[in-house]
Design an enzyme around this catalytic site. Structure first.
Site, short mmCIF file in Angstrom:
data_model
loop_
_atom_site.label_atom_id
_atom_site.label_comp_id
_atom_site.label_asym_id
_atom_site.label_seq_id
_atom_site.Cartn_x
_atom_site.Cartn_y
_atom_site.Cartn_z
N GLY A 15 0.82 -1.22 0.00
CA GLY A 15 0.00 0.00 0.00
C GLY A 15 0.84 1.26 0.00
O GLY A 15 0.55 2.23 -0.72
N CYS A 16 1.90 1.26 0.79
CA CYS A 16 2.78 2.44 0.87
C CYS A 16 3.53 2.66 -0.43
O CYS A 16 3.77 3.80 -0.84
CB CYS A 16 3.74 2.30 2.05
SG CYS A 16 2.87 2.24 3.64
N THR A 17 3.88 1.58 -1.10
CA THR A 17 4.57 1.69 -2.38
C THR A 17 3.64 2.25 -3.45
O THR A 17 4.01 3.15 -4.21
CB THR A 17 5.14 0.32 -2.81
OG1 THR A 17 6.06 -0.13 -1.82
CG2 THR A 17 5.83 0.40 -4.17
#
Length: 191
Positions: free
Chosen positions: A80-82
């Site tokens: 998700g952060c990527t």
């Protein structure tokens, strides 16, 4: 604790209740669930943090000439952060054209940020908040739950700060798909 209960039962007294993780987190200064939204219309909390290269970056250096898109994310290199970081990267030119800049903050180390930045060719600063002082000040360090396990962590949140350092919009509990477009719309509303 089980031994204490057995002894208390024999003596006829009630054993002390086991402290819950939530009450322990509250004692550590965890903010209320809606704390981040309460920042809208107020001066953004000041901070100084190290970037991926170890250089100190302060809020006062980021606002003044440009609006700021300050996004808080849980962890480098996670799916998700990527996706979120790459979406901001891909829209950086459009955001800059609107007079704003992007800065990411997580509790990861500067060394972790270097790997994350370099692997995904991120074109904006990532700041390291290992003690979660800034995430607490912005109300995004919260009790989270995953597979029935509760723990303290960073809730994915984006804060739009205007040139004068006032929080204009808070996006809490961000869903990464379509989020960059929401941020661009908020920047358009700033004019």
């Amino acid at each position: 604790m089980a031994t204490t209960r057995k002894i208390a039962k024999k003596v006829g007294k009630k054993a002390p209740a086991k402290a819950s993780k939530k009450s322990t987190a509250a004692k550590k200064g965890a903010p209320a669930p809606s704390a981040s939204r309460a920042l809208e219309g107020k001066k953004a909390p000041a901070f100084q943090l190290a970037d991926a290269d170890g250089k100190t970056v302060a809020l006062k250096d980021l606002v003044g000439k440009r609006n700021l898109v300050l996004y808080f994310y849980p962890k480098d290199m996670t799916p998700g952060c990527t996706i979120e970081a790459c979406s901001f990267r891909d829209n950086d030119a459009a955001i800059r054209a609107m007079g704003a800049q992007i800065v990411g903050i997580s509790a990861d180390s500067s060394a972790s940020h270097v790997k994350f930045r370099d692997k995904h060719s991120l074109n904006f600063p990532l700041l390291s908040d290992p003690d979660n002082k800034v995430t607490r000040a912005y109300g995004v360090y919260k009790m989270k739950s995953l597979y029935g396990r509760e723990f303290m962590g960073i809730e994915r949140t984006t804060v739009v700060i205007d040139k004068s350092g006032v929080v204009r919009k808070v996006f809490a509990k961000v869903k990464v798909n379509g989020h960059t477009e929401e941020v661009i719309d908020a920047l358009k509303a700033l004019g």
